[in-house]
Scaffold this active site. Structure first.
Site, PDB file in Angstrom:
ATOM      1  N   ARG A 107      -7.576   6.986  -7.671  1.00  0.00           N
ATOM      2  CA  ARG A 107      -8.045   7.494  -6.373  1.00  0.00           C
ATOM      3  C   ARG A 107      -8.302   8.981  -6.560  1.00  0.00           C
ATOM      4  O   ARG A 107      -7.387   9.747  -6.891  1.00  0.00           O
ATOM      5  CB  ARG A 107      -7.001   7.257  -5.282  1.00  0.00           C
ATOM      6  CG  ARG A 107      -7.319   8.016  -4.003  1.00  0.00           C
ATOM      7  CD  ARG A 107      -6.474   7.586  -2.841  1.00  0.00           C
ATOM      8  NE  ARG A 107      -6.902   6.301  -2.347  1.00  0.00           N
ATOM      9  CZ  ARG A 107      -6.546   5.787  -1.168  1.00  0.00           C
ATOM     10  NH1 ARG A 107      -5.759   6.464  -0.356  1.00  0.00           N
ATOM     11  NH2 ARG A 107      -6.985   4.602  -0.782  1.00  0.00           N
ATOM     12  N   HIS A 134     -15.265   2.923  -1.557  1.00  0.00           N
ATOM     13  CA  HIS A 134     -13.918   2.342  -1.473  1.00  0.00           C
ATOM     14  C   HIS A 134     -14.056   0.820  -1.662  1.00  0.00           C
ATOM     15  O   HIS A 134     -13.809   0.035  -0.740  1.00  0.00           O
ATOM     16  CB  HIS A 134     -13.293   2.685  -0.114  1.00  0.00           C
ATOM     17  CG  HIS A 134     -11.805   2.503  -0.051  1.00  0.00           C
ATOM     18  ND1 HIS A 134     -11.047   2.103  -1.145  1.00  0.00           N
ATOM     19  CD2 HIS A 134     -10.924   2.664   0.980  1.00  0.00           C
ATOM     20  CE1 HIS A 134      -9.772   2.033  -0.786  1.00  0.00           C
ATOM     21  NE2 HIS A 134      -9.676   2.362   0.485  1.00  0.00           N
ATOM     22  N   GLN A 137     -11.276  -1.835  -0.679  1.00  0.00           N
ATOM     23  CA  GLN A 137     -11.100  -2.060   0.757  1.00  0.00           C
ATOM     24  C   GLN A 137     -12.134  -3.061   1.272  1.00  0.00           C
ATOM     25  O   GLN A 137     -11.805  -3.968   2.049  1.00  0.00           O
ATOM     26  CB  GLN A 137     -11.225  -0.733   1.520  1.00  0.00           C
ATOM     27  CG  GLN A 137     -10.983  -0.877   3.006  1.00  0.00           C
ATOM     28  CD  GLN A 137      -9.551  -1.269   3.321  1.00  0.00           C
ATOM     29  OE1 GLN A 137      -8.617  -0.620   2.882  1.00  0.00           O
ATOM     30  NE2 GLN A 137      -9.358  -2.343   4.086  1.00  0.00           N
ATOM     31  N   ASP A 223     -13.730   3.878  10.997  1.00  0.00           N
ATOM     32  CA  ASP A 223     -12.823   4.564  10.071  1.00  0.00           C
ATOM     33  C   ASP A 223     -12.539   5.938  10.673  1.00  0.00           C
ATOM     34  O   ASP A 223     -13.186   6.349  11.648  1.00  0.00           O
ATOM     35  CB  ASP A 223     -13.535   4.675   8.700  1.00  0.00           C
ATOM     36  CG  ASP A 223     -12.652   5.220   7.587  1.00  0.00           C
ATOM     37  OD1 ASP A 223     -11.429   5.331   7.784  1.00  0.00           O
ATOM     38  OD2 ASP A 223     -13.195   5.556   6.518  1.00  0.00           O
ATOM     39  N   CYS A 263      -9.909   0.173   8.125  1.00  0.00           N
ATOM     40  CA  CYS A 263      -9.206   0.171   6.840  1.00  0.00           C
ATOM     41  C   CYS A 263      -7.813   0.781   6.939  1.00  0.00           C
ATOM     42  O   CYS A 263      -6.965   0.534   6.085  1.00  0.00           O
ATOM     43  CB  CYS A 263     -10.045   0.893   5.791  1.00  0.00           C
ATOM     44  SG  CYS A 263     -10.314   2.643   6.114  1.00  0.00           S
ATOM     45  N   ARG A 291      -5.391  -6.621   1.087  1.00  0.00           N
ATOM     46  CA  ARG A 291      -5.606  -5.701  -0.033  1.00  0.00           C
ATOM     47  C   ARG A 291      -4.847  -6.212  -1.259  1.00  0.00           C
ATOM     48  O   ARG A 291      -5.367  -6.227  -2.377  1.00  0.00           O
ATOM     49  CB  ARG A 291      -5.103  -4.279   0.320  1.00  0.00           C
ATOM     50  CG  ARG A 291      -5.970  -3.490   1.286  1.00  0.00           C
ATOM     51  CD  ARG A 291      -7.306  -3.082   0.677  1.00  0.00           C
ATOM     52  NE  ARG A 291      -7.172  -2.260  -0.516  1.00  0.00           N
ATOM     53  CZ  ARG A 291      -6.966  -0.940  -0.526  1.00  0.00           C
ATOM     54  NH1 ARG A 291      -6.911  -0.279   0.608  1.00  0.00           N
ATOM     55  NH2 ARG A 291      -6.869  -0.268  -1.662  1.00  0.00           N
TER      56      ARG A 291
HETATM   57  N1  NVA Z   1     -12.628   7.277   4.672  1.00  0.00           N
HETATM   58  C1  NVA Z   1     -11.195   7.431   4.524  1.00  0.00           C
HETATM   59  C2  NVA Z   1     -10.569   6.158   4.083  1.00  0.00           C
HETATM   60  C3  NVA Z   1      -9.072   6.186   3.956  1.00  0.00           C
HETATM   61  C4  NVA Z   1      -8.498   4.921   3.428  1.00  0.00           C
HETATM   62  C5  NVA Z   1     -10.899   8.543   3.535  1.00  0.00           C
HETATM   63  O1  NVA Z   1     -11.615   8.646   2.531  1.00  0.00           O
HETATM   64  O2  NVA Z   1      -9.982   9.323   3.772  1.00  0.00           O
HETATM   65  N1   CP Z   2      -7.003   1.800   3.499  1.00  0.00           N
HETATM   66  C1   CP Z   2      -6.413   2.499   2.524  1.00  0.00           C
HETATM   67  O1   CP Z   2      -6.957   2.656   1.410  1.00  0.00           O
HETATM   68  O2   CP Z   2      -5.199   2.997   2.847  1.00  0.00           O
HETATM   69  P1   CP Z   2      -4.338   4.080   2.033  1.00  0.00           P
HETATM   70  O3   CP Z   2      -5.062   5.389   2.130  1.00  0.00           O
HETATM   71  O4   CP Z   2      -3.013   4.094   2.732  1.00  0.00           O
HETATM   72  O5   CP Z   2      -4.221   3.630   0.608  1.00  0.00           O
END
Ligand code: NVA
Ligand code: CP
Length: 309
Positions: A107, A134, A137, A223, A263, A291
């Protein structure tokens, strides 16, 4: 056992529609085993390295629990507690880490970072979220839709909110699996098909008014207004996105049996009202649980290829 060819999962379009059908089928099989307390440990002695340069709850717990359930183990690294935060070149990190583990989940910020890591990795690399995509997800979201409503082909998904990593990944999924995304974002936060990496302009329609985007939708999804890495823009986003809160009025425009997904993490009163996310059309907890099941199927596919049991 023969090792499958090296594959990475960096964007949704890295797999074909036929491969997704297989992964969804395996996710169902693996989930059923989990629900009936049937031990399934095909990854004994395999190790997953998880590299987090951004925060996480679901991604960490789902990959970590999933890997242990399959008989393997995990190594958890963050920027702050590894040499990644002290400017060791990403290529060197990839060469070293991938000599010691069987699979890597990352990540991070720019998609270019994960692409560079993968280019120097001996083992499969999975995108656990970047600024652009992502895919894990959306894998879970599609599996959740299929569980509740059957095939998504020909259906309409309303995306209400930011033209972000989730929106881009929905577009790739629509192009590959044959459904349409109705996108409504505030101006200045639109999707960019060239960043999303899609060719087919028929897989999405853009609406200024979020109510219109929801009309007839089989799934309404949103989101956070401010994704990780964009915190400095929070104030400006709070006012720009004020009309893009998924509430009962928006859900009323959609199909009567439309689902709501998010998500997570969610901010009730910002991108979604409490009555929608905690209401009867919301499947957000199934979505979060799934997930783990889909990622177990993904890890199995990358490490073992096609599995029949
Ligand atoms: N769009 C959000 C998703 C979090 C799971 C982010 O990138 O922070
Ligand atoms: N939806 C998701 O990826 O959650 P986290 O940021 O908690 O991993």
């Amino acid at each position: 056992m023969q090792k499958p060819p090296l594959r990475h999962y960096l964007q949704f379009k890295d797999f074909t529609a036929a491969e997704y059908a297989e992964v969804f089928h395996r996710a169902e099989v693996i989930k059923n085993k989990f629900k009936s307390y049937e031990k399934y440990q095909p990854l004994v002695d395999r190790t997953l390295a998880m590299i987090f340069e951004k925060a996480s709850t679901r991604t960490r717990v789902s990959f970590e629990a999933g890997m242990y359930q399959m008989g393997g183990s995990v190594v958890h690294l963050t920027t702050g507690d590894s040499q990644l935060g002290r400017a060791e070149p990403i290529e060197d990190s990839a060469k070293v880490i991938s000599r010691m583990v069987d699979l890597v989940m990352i990540r991070t910020f720019g998609q270019d970072k994960i692409e560079r890591f993968a280019a120097h990795s001996r083992v499969p690399v999975i995108n656990g979220l970047t600024n652009e995509f992502h895919p894990c997800q959306i894998l879970a979201d599609l599996f959740t839709f299929i569980e509740h409503r059957g095939s998504i082909q020909g259906k309409v998904v309303a995306w209400v909110g930011d033209g972000n990593n989730m929106a881009n990944t929905w577009l790739q999924a629509a192009e590959l699996l044959g459904f349409t995304v109705h996108v409504s974002t505030p101006s200045g936060y639109e999707i960019d098909p060239s960043i999303a990496g899609i060719q087919n302009t028929h897989c999405y329609r853009v609406f200024k008014d979020p109510l219109e985007a929801c009309a007839g939708a089989h799934l309404v999804t949103t989101d956070v207004w401010t994704s990780m890495g964009y915190e400095a823009e929070n104030e400006a986003r709070l006012s720009a996105f004020a009309k893009w809160c998924v509430n009962s009025e928006m859900m009323a425009q959609a199909q009567p049996n439309a689902l709501f997904m998010h998500c997570l993490p969610a901010h009730r009163g910002e991108e979604v009202s409490a009555e929608v996310i905690d209401g009867p059309q919301s499947v957000v907890w199934d979505e979060a649980e799934n997930r783990m099941h889909v990622q177990k199927a993904l890890m199995e596919f990358l490490l073992l290829g096609s599995v029949k049991n």
